[in-house]
Design a protein around this motif. Structure first.
Motif, PDB file in Angstrom:
ATOM      1  N   ARG A 185      13.624  20.683  -0.688  1.00 17.23           N
ATOM      2  CA  ARG A 185      12.358  20.694   0.045  1.00 17.23           C
ATOM      3  C   ARG A 185      12.304  21.883   1.000  1.00 17.23           C
ATOM      4  N   SER A 186      11.110  22.470   1.138  1.00 19.13           N
ATOM      5  CA  SER A 186      10.981  23.675   1.964  1.00 19.13           C
ATOM      6  C   SER A 186       9.718  23.636   2.807  1.00 19.13           C
ATOM      7  N   VAL A 187       9.741  24.448   3.865  1.00 21.69           N
ATOM      8  CA  VAL A 187       8.598  24.588   4.769  1.00 21.69           C
ATOM      9  C   VAL A 187       8.300  26.074   4.920  1.00 21.69           C
ATOM     10  N   LEU A 188       7.073  26.454   4.584  1.00 24.33           N
ATOM     11  CA  LEU A 188       6.640  27.840   4.734  1.00 24.33           C
ATOM     12  C   LEU A 188       6.142  28.058   6.157  1.00 24.33           C
ATOM     13  N   ASP A 189       6.529  29.190   6.728  1.00 21.37           N
ATOM     14  CA  ASP A 189       6.286  29.529   8.134  1.00 21.37           C
ATOM     15  C   ASP A 189       5.519  30.851   8.139  1.00 21.37           C
ATOM     16  N   VAL A 190       4.267  30.830   8.598  1.00 21.57           N
ATOM     17  CA  VAL A 190       3.417  32.006   8.430  1.00 21.57           C
ATOM     18  C   VAL A 190       2.885  32.527   9.765  1.00 21.57           C
ATOM     19  N   PRO A 191       2.681  33.849   9.870  1.00 14.98           N
ATOM     20  CA  PRO A 191       2.037  34.401  11.064  1.00 14.98           C
ATOM     21  C   PRO A 191       0.553  34.054  11.047  1.00 14.98           C
ATOM     22  N   THR A 192      -0.032  33.895  12.229  1.00 12.12           N
ATOM     23  CA  THR A 192      -1.445  33.533  12.324  1.00 12.12           C
ATOM     24  C   THR A 192      -2.259  34.611  13.022  1.00 12.12           C
ATOM     25  N   PHE A 193      -1.754  35.848  13.002  1.00 13.55           N
ATOM     26  CA  PHE A 193      -2.497  36.958  13.584  1.00 13.55           C
ATOM     27  C   PHE A 193      -2.411  38.136  12.623  1.00 13.55           C
ATOM     28  N   ARG A 194      -3.235  39.127  12.858  1.00 11.50           N
ATOM     29  CA  ARG A 194      -3.216  40.344  12.046  1.00 11.50           C
ATOM     30  C   ARG A 194      -2.763  41.519  12.905  1.00 11.50           C
ATOM     31  N   ALA A 195      -1.641  42.117  12.510  1.00  8.92           N
ATOM     32  CA  ALA A 195      -1.133  43.265  13.259  1.00  8.92           C
ATOM     33  C   ALA A 195      -2.020  44.486  13.021  1.00  8.92           C
ATOM     34  N   THR A 196      -2.059  45.387  13.992  1.00  8.93           N
ATOM     35  CA  THR A 196      -2.892  46.577  13.843  1.00  8.93           C
ATOM     36  C   THR A 196      -2.277  47.573  12.867  1.00  8.93           C
ATOM     37  N   ILE A 197      -0.959  47.574  12.750  1.00 11.39           N
ATOM     38  CA  ILE A 197      -0.271  48.431  11.780  1.00 11.39           C
ATOM     39  C   ILE A 197       0.513  47.506  10.857  1.00 11.39           C
ATOM     40  N   LYS A 198       0.308  47.665   9.563  1.00 13.08           N
ATOM     41  CA  LYS A 198       0.922  46.713   8.653  1.00 13.08           C
ATOM     42  C   LYS A 198       1.288  47.382   7.333  1.00 13.08           C
ATOM     43  N   ARG A 199       2.431  47.004   6.808  1.00 14.85           N
ATOM     44  CA  ARG A 199       2.823  47.393   5.452  1.00 14.85           C
ATOM     45  C   ARG A 199       2.855  46.135   4.605  1.00 14.85           C
ATOM     46  N   ARG A 200       2.308  46.216   3.439  1.00 15.90           N
ATOM     47  CA  ARG A 200       2.318  45.092   2.500  1.00 15.90           C
ATOM     48  C   ARG A 200       2.659  45.624   1.123  1.00 15.90           C
ATOM     49  N   GLU A 201       3.607  44.962   0.463  1.00 12.55           N
ATOM     50  CA  GLU A 201       4.001  45.367  -0.882  1.00 12.55           C
ATOM     51  C   GLU A 201       4.319  44.123  -1.699  1.00 12.55           C
ATOM     52  N   THR A 202       4.049  44.197  -2.999  1.00 11.88           N
ATOM     53  CA  THR A 202       4.503  43.121  -3.870  1.00 11.88           C
ATOM     54  C   THR A 202       6.016  43.188  -4.002  1.00 11.88           C
ATOM     55  N   LEU A 203       6.620  42.087  -4.381  1.00 10.16           N
ATOM     56  CA  LEU A 203       8.064  42.077  -4.605  1.00 10.16           C
ATOM     57  C   LEU A 203       8.434  43.087  -5.679  1.00 10.16           C
ATOM     58  N   ALA A 204       7.640  43.159  -6.736  1.00  7.27           N
ATOM     59  CA  ALA A 204       7.930  44.093  -7.825  1.00  7.27           C
ATOM     60  C   ALA A 204       7.924  45.534  -7.337  1.00  7.27           C
ATOM     61  N   ALA A 205       6.966  45.870  -6.462  1.00  8.77           N
ATOM     62  CA  ALA A 205       6.882  47.240  -5.955  1.00  8.77           C
ATOM     63  C   ALA A 205       8.087  47.584  -5.087  1.00  8.77           C
ATOM     64  N   VAL A 206       8.511  46.644  -4.230  1.00 19.14           N
ATOM     65  CA  VAL A 206       9.679  46.884  -3.386  1.00 19.14           C
ATOM     66  C   VAL A 206      10.930  47.012  -4.237  1.00 19.14           C
ATOM     67  N   ARG A 207      11.075  46.170  -5.245  1.00 17.76           N
ATOM     68  CA  ARG A 207      12.241  46.255  -6.132  1.00 17.76           C
ATOM     69  C   ARG A 207      12.295  47.608  -6.829  1.00 17.76           C
TER      70      ARG A 207
END
Length: 232
Positions: free
Chosen positions: A201-223
């Motif tokens: 069993r697991s619990v997902l823990d998420v941020p609830t704000f949007r940073a002004t500077i952000k990097r986002r990548e798919t797992l495939a792209a990072v790999r």
């Protein structure tokens, strides 16, 4: 076998993992209290019974500076809850897991292994944290060999553990003083779970704000960027 200890196809997320002696419910309650006290803008989702692979997939997209966290129950008799996160360079378990050992009054451990194949620098490490202050924060014991930008280093601190194999620490090459194979033996001695089937069993823990500077990548792209695409 790849150097990554847990679910290699999810590297770099699984380059590192943290474990706490407390059951998932107690950890989640402690984390919720921490966030509330510090006014941290994060939310803990309801528990789910997803397989580990499906639970880890929820950490996408990997991101910075804010990222998702995952708290997972295990079947270990000692390390009852595991930690992973979606930081863009891979799970950084040390800061939250070391801090929670003091805050929750328990022992915690972080383990990690990653291959040495540029642009990914190799590392093998383990660290035990306790509830009491030590010479360095609350770190009780650690062993690490890592490629620090092209130069290998080796460090060992703390009281000798009964399962340690110190003869390895005298090897000529620093990278050979603490190998993934030796780390696996240490994990077995400590009952640190590495098999995906040991996680529940697991619990997902998420941020609830949007940073002004952000990097986002798919797992495939990072790999692909880290040269991990061929790790099955």
């Amino acid at each position: 076998m790849p150097d990554v200890l847990i679910e290699p196809r999810f590297a770099p997320v699984t380059f590192s993992a943290g474990f706490l002696e407390l059951p998932l419910e107690d950890v989640v309650e402690g984390v919720r209290s921490w966030y509330h006290e510090m006014k941290l803008p994060r939310a803990l989702k309801p528990p789910t019974d997803l397989p580990l692979t499906a639970a880890l997939a929820q950490l996408e997209p990997l991101s910075a500076p804010d990222f998702r966290r995952l708290w997972v129950a295990t079947d270990s008799s000692r390390w009852r809850t595991a930690y992973f996160d979606g930081f863009i360079n891979g799970t950084d378990a040390g800061p939250p897991i070391g801090y929670l050992a003091q805050r929750l009054g328990c022992r915690t451990v972080t383990v990690g292994a990653q291959p040495d194949a540029p642009p990914c620098y190799g590392a093998t490490q383990i660290a035990l944290y306790g509830p009491e202050t030590t010479d360095w924060l609350n770190l009780e014991w650690s062993v690490a060999a890592m490629n620090d930008g092209g130069r290998w280093t080796f460090n060992r601190t703390g009281v000798a553990q009964p399962f340690e194999e110190p003869e390895h620490y005298a090897r000529r090459r620093l990278r050979d003083r603490f190998t993934p194979e030796l780390l696996r033996r240490y994990c077995a001695a400590l009952d640190v779970p590495l098999d995906g089937a040991a996680f529940g069993r697991s619990v997902l823990d998420v941020p609830t704000f949007r940073a002004t500077i952000k990097r986002r990548e798919t797992l495939a792209a990072v790999r692909a960027t880290l040269g991990l695409a061929d790790i099955p």
